[in-house]
Motif scaffolding. Structure first.
Motif, mmCIF file in Angstrom:
data_model
loop_
_atom_site.group_PDB
_atom_site.id
_atom_site.type_symbol
_atom_site.label_atom_id
_atom_site.label_comp_id
_atom_site.label_asym_id
_atom_site.label_seq_id
_atom_site.Cartn_x
_atom_site.Cartn_y
_atom_site.Cartn_z
ATOM 1 N N ARG A 79 -5.887 13.507 -13.826
ATOM 2 C CA ARG A 79 -5.752 14.600 -14.811
ATOM 3 C C ARG A 79 -4.384 14.553 -15.482
ATOM 4 N NH1 ARG A 79 -2.983 18.886 -15.090
ATOM 5 N NH2 ARG A 79 -2.402 19.076 -12.900
ATOM 6 N N GLY A 132 -4.032 12.006 -18.099
ATOM 7 C CA GLY A 132 -4.935 12.101 -19.249
ATOM 8 C C GLY A 132 -6.145 11.186 -19.127
ATOM 9 N N LEU A 139 -8.750 11.790 -16.687
ATOM 10 C CA LEU A 139 -9.880 12.409 -15.982
ATOM 11 C C LEU A 139 -11.102 12.537 -16.896
ATOM 12 C CD1 LEU A 139 -10.906 13.567 -13.348
ATOM 13 C CD2 LEU A 139 -9.933 15.779 -13.975
ATOM 14 N N ASP A 140 -10.854 12.792 -18.186
ATOM 15 C CA ASP A 140 -11.990 12.921 -19.123
ATOM 16 C C ASP A 140 -12.836 11.656 -19.139
ATOM 17 O OD1 ASP A 140 -11.090 15.393 -19.723
ATOM 18 O OD2 ASP A 140 -10.296 14.889 -21.707
ATOM 19 N N GLN A 141 -12.160 10.509 -19.041
ATOM 20 C CA GLN A 141 -12.916 9.239 -19.050
ATOM 21 C C GLN A 141 -13.761 9.096 -17.785
ATOM 22 O OE1 GLN A 141 -10.892 5.567 -20.252
ATOM 23 N NE2 GLN A 141 -9.201 6.809 -20.975
ATOM 24 N N VAL A 153 -15.018 11.618 -16.086
ATOM 25 C CA VAL A 153 -16.141 12.553 -16.268
ATOM 26 C C VAL A 153 -17.163 11.928 -17.220
ATOM 27 C CG1 VAL A 153 -16.787 14.836 -17.147
ATOM 28 C CG2 VAL A 153 -14.685 14.567 -15.785
ATOM 29 N N ALA A 154 -16.664 11.336 -18.320
ATOM 30 C CA ALA A 154 -17.574 10.740 -19.319
ATOM 31 C C ALA A 154 -18.340 9.542 -18.748
ATOM 32 C CB ALA A 154 -16.769 10.313 -20.549
ATOM 33 N N SER A 155 -17.814 8.934 -17.678
ATOM 34 C CA SER A 155 -18.499 7.764 -17.092
ATOM 35 C C SER A 155 -19.779 8.172 -16.368
ATOM 36 C CB SER A 155 -17.572 7.060 -16.096
ATOM 37 O OG SER A 155 -17.530 7.778 -14.857
ATOM 38 N N PRO A 175 -19.510 15.582 -10.752
ATOM 39 C CA PRO A 175 -18.481 16.429 -10.143
ATOM 40 C C PRO A 175 -18.898 16.813 -8.723
ATOM 41 C CG PRO A 175 -19.749 17.671 -11.774
ATOM 42 C CD PRO A 175 -20.222 16.263 -11.849
ATOM 43 N N TYR A 180 -14.231 13.618 -7.714
ATOM 44 C CA TYR A 180 -15.111 12.589 -8.297
ATOM 45 C C TYR A 180 -15.017 11.331 -7.446
ATOM 46 C CZ TYR A 180 -15.076 15.732 -12.268
ATOM 47 O OH TYR A 180 -15.219 16.839 -13.052
#
Ligand SMILES: Cc1cc2nc3c(=O)[nH]c(=O)nc-3n(C[C@H](O)[C@H](O)[C@H](O)COP(=O)(O)OP(=O)(O)OC[C@H]3O[C@@H](n4cnc5c(N)ncnc54)[C@H](O)[C@@H]3O)c2cc1C
Length: 402
Positions: free
Chosen positions: A67, A70, A72-74, A76-78, A82, A109
């Motif tokens: 996080r 920067g 963590l979004d990737q 999550v998008a993978s 969660p 994750y």
């Protein structure tokens, strides 16, 4: 194989830092150094995108790092699901713990290593690091006073060259060539070790991370990308050698049923989607992680039995502690020795109690009460560690005041 040592040659590529290994420890370190403007090369002998022998549950400190960086979004998008709950089976007793929202993290994750390692490698490249896959480091280069000045590499086609830099960082895993070449002394040594078998299964419902413990066995269910679940079954390394290793598939089902018959039946009703992976076990260690012109990060510098599910989180933590130390030293803010000694001090302070607890669990000499106490100690240490990582975002004066 003994690493090659060669005298310094004059013609060589030059960087501010060389990183040997480009997985979780190496790619993160390269990314963080490059983000600070250093010219970094990371050399990785495996193929880009290849898998690693590792289950991959991330705990809070690892997610905190992703996080903060920067990334963590990737993750999550993978499609890594969660994880909002941890279910612990103490024999027949089951405790479910909801993941609290803390340090900006409200879920854990467990991305596949093909996913996580690729995200970190991409971030390192985006920051300007030069990542080279399929390139094996064969030895270190030293100057006349013994200081490490770089590496000798063998690229595709077997051509040998040298690369020089003021610091060479071994992020090259448990069998680290860098650690062997410099003779990095071990200063903690664990005694406990579990041998494990794992595979991936589809069509298996899980309620977050599930950890199963019963005297002399443990198992874990870890949901990951593509709707799959990583299921592992573990016994003490001594038993693994004679009872599981000769036939890992039979061993897996036997050990899983010993850990929990109902869970084994649930897994048996799902579909196995991968081959079997096995790890014979290795006691934990901490090595001295620095010397003149060199440093170690990730498993190259410290390793804990996988039962702690913390190796990746440790690597992400230590990548940052080390990168900050290297930047301080190269920017002249402190001497190299002083900066790297502070790196070791912080690493050890954040891992000492955790290391002990993991070693105790990996000894398999616990009863339910002592196991509970060790797992609680791990949880307390991870809160402390997450807090310390979050504090890195504050200016130094505020960090001291906190
Ligand atoms: C069975 C098992 C299960 C685990 N489960 C978990 C878990 O659930 N959660 C968790 O957080 N941790 C887990 N771990 C620990 C985790 O896998 C490690 O801590 C983590 O992989 C360390 O990352 P690293 O980058 O230091 O090393 P590695 O991932 O080992 O990467 C080192 C890299 O260096 C490269 N390299 C080595 N020598 C050279 C050379 N001479 N030249 C160029 N490249 C070189 C290698 O090719 C390799 O890619 C587990 C470990 C095992 C063994």
């Amino acid at each position: 194989m003994k690493p090659v040592e060669t005298p310094l040659r004059r013609r060589a590529e030059r960087f501010d830092a060389i990183v040997v290994g480009a997985r979780v420890a190496g790619a993160s370190t390269a990314m963080l150094l490059a983000r600070q403007g250093l010219r970094v090369v990371a050399l990785e002998r495996s193929r880009e995108g290849s898998d690693a022998l590792s289950t991959h549950a991330l705990l809070r400190p690892g997610v905190v790092q992703l996080r903060r960086w920067g990334l963590l979004d990737q993750v999550v998008a993978s499609g890594a699901p969660p994880v909002r709950r941890t279910v612990i089976h103490y024999g027949d007793e089951v405790a479910a713990i909801d993941i609290a929202s803390r340090h900006g993290v409200d879920a854990f994750y467990a991305p596949r290593r093909t996913v996580l390692d690729a995200i970190l490698a991409g971030a390192a490249r985006a920051a300007g690091a030069d990542l080279r896959f399929g390139v094996a480091v064969t030895g270190l280069v030293r100057d006349d006073d013994g200081r490490v000045r770089g590496v000798e590499v063998r690229g595709p086609g077997g051509r040998r060259t040298e690369i020089h830099a003021p610091i060479t960082i071994g992020a090259d895993g448990r069998r680290s060539l860098v650690a062997r070449a410099v003779g990095a002394p071990g200063h903690w040594r664990g005694a406990g070790a579990g041998g494990l078998v794992y595979a991936y299964f589809a069509g298996l419902d899980v309620d977050g991370y599930e950890w199963l413990y019963r005297p002399h066995v443990s198992a874990a269910l870890i949901p990951t990308n593509g709707g799959e679940v990583n299921v592992s079954a573990t016994v003490p390394a001594a038993r693994f050698a004679h009872d599981v290793r000769p036939d890992v598939e039979r061993g897996f089902w036997r050990v899983l049923a010993e850990a929990d018959r109902e869970v084994a039946e649930r897994v048996a009703e799902s579909t196995r989607t991968s081959r079997w992976y096995s790890f014979p076990g290795q006691p934990g260690y901490h090595r001295r992680p620095f010397g003149p012109g060199w440093a170690l990060v990730g498993d190259a510098g410290s390793f804990m039995d996988p039962t702690g599910a913390h190796g990746i989180s440790s690597a992400l933590r230590d990548a940052e502690l080390l990168a900050r130390a290297v930047v301080r030293a190269q920017g002249g803010a402190s001497g190299e020795r002083e900066a790297l000694a502070a790196y070791q001090r912080d690493r050890d302070a954040l891992s000492a109690r955790f290391f002990q607890a993991v070693d105790a669990v990996a000894s398999y000499r616990w009863d339910v009460e002592s196991l509970r106490a060790e797992l609680l100690a791990m949880s307390t240490e991870m809160s402390r560690e997450s807090e310390a990582l979050t504090l890195l975002d504050r200016p130094p004066a505020l960090r001291l005041a906190a």
